[in-house]
Design a protein around this motif. Structure first.
Motif, PDB file in Angstrom:
ATOM      1  N   ASP A 213      -1.012  -4.164  -3.987  1.00  0.00           N
ATOM      2  CA  ASP A 213       0.134  -4.248  -3.080  1.00  0.00           C
ATOM      3  C   ASP A 213       0.275  -2.987  -2.235  1.00  0.00           C
ATOM      4  N   ASP A 218       2.623  -3.554   0.920  1.00  0.00           N
ATOM      5  CA  ASP A 218       3.834  -4.165   0.363  1.00  0.00           C
ATOM      6  C   ASP A 218       4.407  -3.216  -0.684  1.00  0.00           C
ATOM      7  N   ARG A 221       7.027  -4.647  -3.487  1.00  0.00           N
ATOM      8  CA  ARG A 221       6.376  -5.376  -4.580  1.00  0.00           C
ATOM      9  C   ARG A 221       5.548  -4.422  -5.439  1.00  0.00           C
ATOM     10  N   THR A 224       7.870  -2.758  -7.802  1.00  0.00           N
ATOM     11  CA  THR A 224       8.297  -3.683  -8.860  1.00  0.00           C
ATOM     12  C   THR A 224       7.284  -3.716  -9.995  1.00  0.00           C
ATOM     13  N   SER A 225       5.992  -3.790  -9.662  1.00  0.00           N
ATOM     14  CA  SER A 225       4.954  -3.772 -10.697  1.00  0.00           C
ATOM     15  C   SER A 225       4.933  -2.441 -11.423  1.00  0.00           C
TER      16      SER A 225
END
Length: 453
Positions: A213, A218, A221, A224-225
């Motif tokens: 990502d 991105d 995202r 988030t990971s």
């Protein structure tokens, strides 16, 4: 600057430290970042067989039943030239965890790590018929094929490993990395997501998704990971620090600064995160701001990362005495610190001090770190400083091809050639040294050597 290891600033995203159980025996390329963890610091040299076994026994007891730590101890022993003991520990670890390879196969990965493809092929041939249904064998076949750029052979091998172990997150991650490297981003993401579903508590899959990502831009995202990697374990670095690692690897220093600062905002008392902010400020050519952060962290002389960073900062500023003192403080509490050992050796060369100790430190660095280019450059310069021109020329002739724009390699090579009476070659390198650095500190020595007939 010749031979200097700047590892206090994270230079690459390595497998060691994050999800090692998933990375070992299958992923020899870029994997996962961790600013906190590295391979086990176990070191032993010049020991009798009895002392070696005693040290291994004590370290194994300290590790307890952790198969990943046991595997890493085996790796440390192999890299310190104790293959028999390494294989034994690898086998013990593999018996405890299916995502770890047995010793016969792990040797293949180690040889590939050392860029010894013929040796890896030989080791692979020795084990092929013994373990035909071992998925790690097929991962090894794939890795050797990748080293040979035989992509279809590698693809078939990774698919076979997945056929043999369809529920193995490690196999999926390895195949995902292959797909990623060959441009199949959708397939790579599919494998990484499957791995996180099978092993949601393992970090490697989330790290791979985050890296993908990040590369695609991105960032939300990606973050988030990374927060999944962080989980609720307070000892792990915050997601923002790992994101900063990515920016640092991409040489986006403003981005790295922004996210390290965000990590400090979450954990203001974490000295390593504050050191990272200072190191990025150094890269941004803001030494005074970096110094304001590092000096308080170095007051008690115990925080190694800050001591090394400040040593680099002071050396760049020309304060060699302070830089050497800081590195001595590191070695006083951690005699096996590779960065301090190597960098102090080179600093002694640059300041023309204690040639015997410079060479001793350079040799010690090689014992600790192997044949890394930085260590070889330092070793060659230390040989020159210690009055061993024949050996120095042998080492530095290779180093100058790797780093043709390093003035210290040119200087040490030129001076060694001059001592051997090879004046034309010496002049070539000494002239290059001055071209590269018009304010080279030993310019008067160079001028005298160039005038010699």
């Amino acid at each position: 600057m010749s031979g200097k290891i700047l590892r206090a600033v994270w230079q690459g995203i390595k497998a060691a430290g994050v999800g090692v159980a998933l990375c070992s025996g299958g992923i020899s390329a870029t994997c996962c970042a961790s600013i906190y963890v590295d391979l086990t610091a176990f070191h032993i040299s010049d020991a009798t067989p009895e002392d070696l076994e005693r040290a291994i026994s004590e370290e194994t007891a300290r590790i307890g039943g952790d198969p990943v730590a046991l595997h890493d101890l085996g790796t440390a022993l192999y890299r310190q030239k104790h293959p028999k003991q390494a294989r034994r520990l690898w086998d013990q670890a593999a018996a405890k965890h299916p995502d770890l390879a047995v010793g016969d196969i792990e040797v293949v990965f180690e040889l590939l790590e050392a860029s010894d493809v013929p040796g890896a092929e030989e080791a692979l041939a020795a084990v092929r018929d013994k373990r035909p249904n071992d998925p790690h064998l097929h991962l090894a076949i794939g890795q050797v094929a990748m080293a040979r750029r035989e992509l279809e052979t590698a693809r078939a091998a990774y698919d076979k490993a997945n056929e043999l172990a369809p529920k193995s997150a490690m196999v999926l991650l390895t195949r995902g990395r292959f797909r990623q490297e060959t441009g199949d981003m959708a397939g790579a993401r599919e494998d990484f997501q499957a791995a996180t579903s099978l092993a949601p508590d393992q970090t490697a899959g989330w790290m791979y998704l985050a890296m993908q990502d990040f590369r695609s831009g991105d960032i939300p995202r990606c973050l988030t990971s990374l927060k999944r990697v962080e989980g609720d374990q307070s000892k792990l670095p915050p997601a923002e620090a790992r994101l900063a690692d990515f920016y640092l690897e991409a040489r986006d220093y403003p981005g790295a600064y922004r996210w390290y600062a965000a990590a400090v905002a979450r954990k203001p008392s974490d000295p390593l995160l504050r050191t990272r902010v200072a190191q990025v400020l150094m890269l941004l050519q803001r030494p005074d701001d970096a110094r304001k952060i590092l000096r308080p962290l170095c007051q008690d002389g115990k925080f190694v990362s800050a001591l090394i960073a400040l040593a680099q900062l002071e050396e760049t500023a020309g304060d060699f005495k302070t830089a050497a003192s800081l590195l001595e403080q590191v070695l006083a509490q951690d005699e096996n610190n590779l960065v301090a050992t190597n960098n102090l050796a080179m600093l002694l060369v640059q300041t023309q001090q204690t040639p015997e100790r410079a060479l001793e430190l350079a040799e010690r660095a090689q014992q600790l770190g192997g044949s890394q280019p930085e260590l070889q450059s330092t070793y060659g310069c230390a040989l020159s400083h210690a009055g061993q021109p024949e050996k120095a020329v042998e080492i530095l002739s290779q180093a100058v091809r790797r780093e043709p724009n390093d003035p210290w390699i040119r200087y040490c090579l030129g001076m060694s050639l001059a001592k051997l009476g090879r004046q034309a070659e010496a002049t070539e390198h000494l002239t290059a040294c001055i071209l590269l650095d018009g304010k080279f500190p030993l310019r008067s020595t160079i001028e005298a050597a160039r005038r010699a007939k």
